[in-house]
Design an enzyme around this catalytic site. Sequence first.
Site, PDB file in Angstrom:
ATOM      1  N   THR A   1       3.045  -0.998   8.494  1.00  0.00           N
ATOM      2  CA  THR A   1       3.863  -1.684   9.751  1.00  0.00           C
ATOM      3  C   THR A   1       3.970  -3.147   9.062  1.00  0.00           C
ATOM      4  O   THR A   1       4.534  -4.008  10.057  1.00  0.00           O
ATOM      5  CB  THR A   1       2.786  -1.971  10.988  1.00  0.00           C
ATOM      6  OG1 THR A   1       1.563  -2.653  10.388  1.00  0.00           O
ATOM      7  CG2 THR A   1       2.452  -0.757  11.478  1.00  0.00           C
TER       8      THR A   1
ATOM      9  N   HIS B   1      11.112 -23.112   9.277  1.00  0.00           N
ATOM     10  CA  HIS B   1       9.948 -23.754  10.310  1.00  0.00           C
ATOM     11  C   HIS B   1       8.734 -23.562   9.572  1.00  0.00           C
ATOM     12  O   HIS B   1       7.810 -24.606   9.613  1.00  0.00           O
ATOM     13  CB  HIS B   1       9.918 -23.078  11.537  1.00  0.00           C
ATOM     14  CG  HIS B   1      11.182 -23.265  12.551  1.00  0.00           C
ATOM     15  ND1 HIS B   1      11.169 -23.138  13.878  1.00  0.00           N
ATOM     16  CD2 HIS B   1      12.257 -23.978  12.259  1.00  0.00           C
ATOM     17  CE1 HIS B   1      12.402 -23.380  14.395  1.00  0.00           C
ATOM     18  NE2 HIS B   1      13.140 -24.228  13.312  1.00  0.00           N
TER      19      HIS B   1
ATOM     20  N   HIS C   1       8.160 -29.735  11.171  1.00  0.00           N
ATOM     21  CA  HIS C   1       7.551 -28.519  11.042  1.00  0.00           C
ATOM     22  C   HIS C   1       6.539 -28.693   9.750  1.00  0.00           C
ATOM     23  O   HIS C   1       5.443 -28.101   9.592  1.00  0.00           O
ATOM     24  CB  HIS C   1       8.635 -27.464  10.448  1.00  0.00           C
ATOM     25  CG  HIS C   1       9.583 -27.259  11.365  1.00  0.00           C
ATOM     26  ND1 HIS C   1       9.286 -26.570  12.576  1.00  0.00           N
ATOM     27  CD2 HIS C   1      10.960 -27.548  11.285  1.00  0.00           C
ATOM     28  CE1 HIS C   1      10.314 -26.556  13.483  1.00  0.00           C
ATOM     29  NE2 HIS C   1      11.611 -27.375  12.708  1.00  0.00           N
TER      30      HIS C   1
ATOM     31  N   CYS D   1       3.142  -2.966   3.954  1.00  0.00           N
ATOM     32  CA  CYS D   1       2.257  -1.615   4.475  1.00  0.00           C
ATOM     33  C   CYS D   1       2.963  -0.983   5.441  1.00  0.00           C
ATOM     34  O   CYS D   1       4.259  -1.191   5.593  1.00  0.00           O
ATOM     35  CB  CYS D   1       1.155  -2.314   4.797  1.00  0.00           C
ATOM     36  SG  CYS D   1       0.690  -2.797   6.301  1.00  0.00           S
TER      37      CYS D   1
ATOM     38  N   ASP E   1       0.835  -1.257   0.044  1.00  0.00           N
ATOM     39  CA  ASP E   1      -0.068   0.057  -0.154  1.00  0.00           C
ATOM     40  C   ASP E   1       0.812   1.295  -0.007  1.00  0.00           C
ATOM     41  O   ASP E   1       2.222   1.129  -0.135  1.00  0.00           O
ATOM     42  CB  ASP E   1      -0.984   0.099   1.241  1.00  0.00           C
ATOM     43  CG  ASP E   1      -0.340   0.356   2.457  1.00  0.00           C
ATOM     44  OD1 ASP E   1       0.968   0.441   2.666  1.00  0.00           O
ATOM     45  OD2 ASP E   1      -1.114   0.469   3.575  1.00  0.00           O
TER      46      ASP E   1
HETATM   47  C1  RB5 Z   1      -2.152   3.038   6.418  1.00  0.00           C
HETATM   48  O1  RB5 Z   1      -2.210   4.182   6.744  1.00  0.00           O
HETATM   49  C2  RB5 Z   1      -1.703   1.887   7.431  1.00  0.00           C
HETATM   50  O2  RB5 Z   1      -2.752   1.771   8.439  1.00  0.00           O
HETATM   51  C3  RB5 Z   1      -1.150   0.558   6.695  1.00  0.00           C
HETATM   52  O3  RB5 Z   1      -0.001   0.723   5.909  1.00  0.00           O
HETATM   53  C4  RB5 Z   1      -0.750  -0.413   7.662  1.00  0.00           C
HETATM   54  O4  RB5 Z   1       0.347  -0.205   8.573  1.00  0.00           O
HETATM   55  C5  RB5 Z   1      -1.723  -1.188   8.335  1.00  0.00           C
HETATM   56  O5  RB5 Z   1      -1.781  -2.382   9.104  1.00  0.00           O
END
Ligand code: RB5
Length: 146
Positions: free
Chosen positions: A67, A98, A133, A65, A8
């Site tokens: 995080t 694993h 595993h 994304c 994203d």
């Molecule tokens: C987008 O702002 C953010 O929420 C997305 O990139 C991600 O971190 C969601 O898990």
Amino acid sequence: MKIAIGSDHGGFKLKEVIKNYLIKKGYEVVDLGCYSEESVDYPDYAVKVAEAVAKGEYNLGVLMCGTGIGISIAANKVKGVRAALCHDGLTARLAKQHNNANVICIGGRTTGVETAKDIIDNFLDNEFEGGRHLRRINKIKDIENS
Ligand code: RB5
């Protein structure tokens, strides 16, 4: 080895760096978007990459994304996908050895470029260990089929 990559907007910058890193290493890489930092929804890109991997069109998916959390949650909804959110070389190595992950996820806002490259290297340079595993992965498949 064919790799599908996607992100994203929160993972876009890191995706561009890792895409070029993989190409330089000689891998065949297809970028399934997004293509700018304009705000988009991570499930849309998770499903593109995850379904392509589940269908066998690519050997590995790489997703980012902000995080890595949302995009890994979404990718894991696709049957046959084992998406692993990796934070360092160790989690990446174990995701291969694993869990035999077929999608790796990285946080574009939480993971630096050098750590992300280390994640990629550790994942690609290790092998699934099988044995106990494999038994556990087969139990995950049973859950999917139940
Ligand atoms: C987008 O702002 C953010 O929420 C997305 O990139 C991600 O971190 C969601 O898990």
